[in-house]
Design an enzyme around this catalytic site. Structure first.
Site, mmCIF file in Angstrom:
data_model
loop_
_atom_site.group_PDB
_atom_site.id
_atom_site.type_symbol
_atom_site.label_atom_id
_atom_site.label_comp_id
_atom_site.label_asym_id
_atom_site.label_seq_id
_atom_site.Cartn_x
_atom_site.Cartn_y
_atom_site.Cartn_z
ATOM 1 N N SER A 552 -96.738 14.408 -19.248
ATOM 2 C CA SER A 552 -96.001 13.579 -20.195
ATOM 3 C C SER A 552 -96.314 14.048 -21.612
ATOM 4 C CB SER A 552 -96.342 12.100 -19.965
ATOM 5 O OG SER A 552 -95.416 11.262 -20.603
ATOM 6 N N ASP A 638 -86.249 10.360 -14.330
ATOM 7 C CA ASP A 638 -87.302 9.978 -15.268
ATOM 8 C C ASP A 638 -86.682 9.474 -16.576
ATOM 9 O OD1 ASP A 638 -89.468 9.772 -16.947
ATOM 10 O OD2 ASP A 638 -90.297 11.735 -16.452
ATOM 11 N N HIS A 673 -90.679 9.530 -13.469
ATOM 12 C CA HIS A 673 -91.835 9.938 -14.261
ATOM 13 C C HIS A 673 -93.118 10.030 -13.441
ATOM 14 C CE1 HIS A 673 -93.452 10.753 -18.206
ATOM 15 N NE2 HIS A 673 -94.425 9.880 -18.037
#
Length: 702
Positions: A552, A638, A673
């Protein structure tokens, strides 16, 4: 030295078409050759992945096929790693039951089960009553994630939320715990959070807007149509999101509107859920505060009055404004208050100083304090409020990089602790076989960066060992030096594992965060590089023998250091990497962009912030140079780091990279995600990452 990575029998890698899109901002012209990978209907794709444009799907699938071919020689190793990691998970694991009135609640797994079961039993008894079986609920679905879950105060109902796409669009359902059947109430497109009012018939939830932003708080009464739900709060500033909570005392429901550096809190009487919101203190830029309740007063944790690392105040519950706040714990620079829990007779705080956490218990009767002490050089600590306010029991967890997690119940009055659970490693684990240390890497500006390391005893410390260096460094998130069953698969094969506690987190206080954001963001990246260089200087590894990993915002870190210091790293593993920073921050319609401006800057409004972001944005700074081996991982649905960010980055890297190293992309076409949803499927993804690391270091056959 490590063996070279063979590419002799690999097919030609995919080549993404270049379709230049030109834009101008603050007099600067940007050309994006791969903007076409961003689907125009991305909002629809979040809800229904089959709607993805055929050309984009074909490219992502070609990349997946190429990655499979490139790592095909590691198939047996991946299977071995998977079984190894799976063997360290207790098949029928269970959490320690948390008491609440006549029951105690817990979650467990059954042997072979991928998903948790929510259970309860009569207090201080044995057995279980299964309230929700995740395995049954997920049957036939490629993705299933349990979001929020909360039993009603009268213990008759369970509200829970589920996402079956990976897009973080949760549907709330309500289950009758006597019959086991769900009510007809079904609330789609929520954030998943749920809080009950004390009548056990009313709940609050958060609905998302068309751009996936949690901006609306609604009130739902069981048995009424969702269309009749009452809007309780609407956030008008799209740079703020809303959250929900309830005080442990049960007195107030909490609505919190926040960005990354400011917030404001509203209270609702939990006995009167249709009563109006009461504002505690209006938002002021840079002011963060947390509200708890005790008797006729509120307990406020705040950074007001220059208290960068926070202080604690109290105020009459009927006069909540800041003008009435009275300090009960002064600010101490460098002692960061992380969390506060308020019980009937005690106030407990989790704090961090010198990058190590500790728990402090204060008696509310006289203010006397004591600490819960620990002895290891580097460790992780967490505490849980549980469900009960009138108790002297505090539950906390402790672990280190060598010590599996231990769950304790601590009697705050008697100052005694009882071990309730020690994490079991079915395949066996002896902490004495491993060493954990904490080093401090000198940064260019005189700061020192804590680095936690783990290695197996007997690992050569002469520079020959490969090193796996993990980092994050954003949003004030600190990465704990906690136990991990998966990383043992690397250290048992000769890796040294290290965590760089870089600026952008709060490991050394709140200033450690502010020194790693906005115009000081460069510190995050140089701290990580300094950590790697220090480990080389200490003789633990060699330059070009480090595999770096982050996900991320940590994936953004990976992209930046690949540009800044490519020769320091042998390989880069970037999970769901936020690498297209400039384009994302220029797109106000993306879900996370407006709330992210306080973290990164607003390049739409500010030419200076545009230039700062442009100076490090990984995608914008890829150039013709020799890059290390790179493996990027994305998720099609995501909403946080959209799939096209790693896809665009890899396309540009492959075109400009002058080395013969692997440049790989894998997109999970059925997840978002967090990757795969099942606990075993997540291990398969980790096994793939580790197989890549072992392959490029020449240890794949070990």
């Amino acid at each position: 030295m490590h063996a070279p990575v063979s590419r002799i029998e690999l097919p030609a890698p995919p080549v993404a078409q270049r379709k230049p899109v030109v834009s101008t901002h603050h007099g600067v012209t940007l050309t994006d050759d791969y903007a076409w990978l961003r689907a125009d209907n991305w909002q629809d794709v979040m809800r229904e992945p089959a709607l993805l444009d055929a050309d984009i799907r074909a490219y992502l699938e070609a990349e997946n096929a190429y990655t499979q071919a490139a790592l095909g020689s590691t198939a047996a190793l991946q299977a071995e790693l998977f079984q190894e990691m799976k063997g360290r998970l207790k098949p029928d694991d269970s959490t320690v039951p948390a008491p609440d009135g006549p029951f105690e609640y817990f979650a467990n797994y059954v042997a072979g089960g991928q998903y948790p079961r929510l259970c309860r039993r009569a207090r201080n008894s044995e057995g279980e009553h299964v309230l929700l079986d995740g395995n049954a609920e997920a049957e036939g679905k490629p993705y299933w994630d349990l979001g929020g879950k909360a039993h009603s105060p009268d213990h008759r109902l369970l509200a829970y939320s589920v996402d079956d796409k990976g897009s973080e669009l949760y549907t709330i359902r309500i289950r009758d715990l006597e019959t086991g059947r769900d009510h007809t109430d079904e609330i789609p497109d929520t954030r998943g959070e749920i809080v009950w009012a004390n009548d056990s018939q009313t709940l609050l939830y958060i609905r998302l807007d068309a751009n996936h932003r949690p901006l609306f708080v609604y009130r739902h009464r069981i048995g009424t149509p969702v269309s009749e739900d009452v809007l309780v709060y609407e956030e008008k500033d799209i740079g703020f999101y809303v959250g929900l909570d309830k005080t442990l005392s049960g007195k107030f429901l909490i609505v919190d509107a926040h960005d990354h550096q400011s917030n404001e809190v509203y209270l609702i009487d939990a006995d009167k859920p249709d009563s109006p919101l009461v504002l505690v203190e209006k938002r002021v830029h840079g002011h963060e505060y947390q509200v708890d309740h005790h008797g006729d007063r509120l307990i406020i944790t705040t950074n007001s009055g220059g208290a960068e690392d926070f202080r604690i105040c109290e105020t009459p519950a009927d006069k909540p404004g800041q003008a009435n706040w009275r300090e009960i714990l002064a600010h101490k620079p460098g002692r960061l208050i992380i969390d506060v829990a308020v019980f009937k007779d005690h106030l407990v705080r989790l704090e961090r100083e010198d990058s190590l956490p500790r728990i402090i218990v204060r008696a509310l009767s006289d203010g006397a304090e004591h600490a819960i002490a620990f002895g290891e050089e580097a460790y992780a600590l967490g505490m849980s409020e549980g469900y009960e306010f009138d108790t002297t029991t505090l539950r906390f967890t402790y672990s280190s990089m060598t010590t599996p997690a231990e769950t304790y119940d601590y009697d705050m009055a008697k100052r005694t602790r009882v071990l309730r659970k020690r994490q079991e490693i079915p395949s066996g684990h002896n902490p004495a076989d491993y060493v954990t240390r904490r080093l401090f890497a000198p940064a260019a500006d005189g700061e020192t960066v804590p680095v936690s390391i783990l290695y197996r005893k007997g690992t050569p410390l002469d520079g020959s060992a490969p090193l796996f260096l993990y980092g994050y460094g954003s949003y004030g998130i600190s990465i704990p030096a906690s136990f991990s069953t998966t990383r043992l698969s690397l250290v048992d094969r000769g890796f040294i594992f290290a965590i760089a506690h870089i600026r952008g987190g709060k490991d050394k206080g709140y200033h450690w965060y502010t020194d790693g954001k906005l115009d000081k963001k460069l510190n995050t990246f140089t701290d990580f590089i300094a950590s790697g260089e220090h480990l080389v200087a200490q003789g633990l590894t060699k330059r070009g023998r480090i595999v770096a990993n982050g996900g991320s915002a940590g994936g953004m870190l990976m992209g930046v250091v690949a540009n800044m210091a490519p020769d320091l790293f042998l390989g880069i593993i970037a999970d769901v990497p936020f690498v297209d920073v400039l384009n994302t921050m220029l797109d106000k319609d993306l879900p996370l962009t407006p709330p992210e401006w306080p973290e990164w800057g607003n390049p739409i409004e500010s030419a200076r912030e545009f230039e700062i972001i442009r100076s490090y944005s990984p995608y914008d700074n890829v150039e013709a140079k020799a890059y290390p081996h790179i493996f990027a991982y994305g998720g099609l649905t995501d909403p946080r780091v959209t799939y096209w960010e790693p896809a665009k980055w890899i396309a540009k890297l492959r075109r400009l990279n002058t080395s013969d190293n692997l440049v790989l992309l894998k997109t999970n076409m059925e997840a978002g995600h967090g990757g795969a949803s099942g606990r075993f499927e997540q291990l398969r993804e980790m096994a793939l990452d580790y197989a890549f690391a072992l392959k490029i270091t020449g240890l794949a056959a070990v």
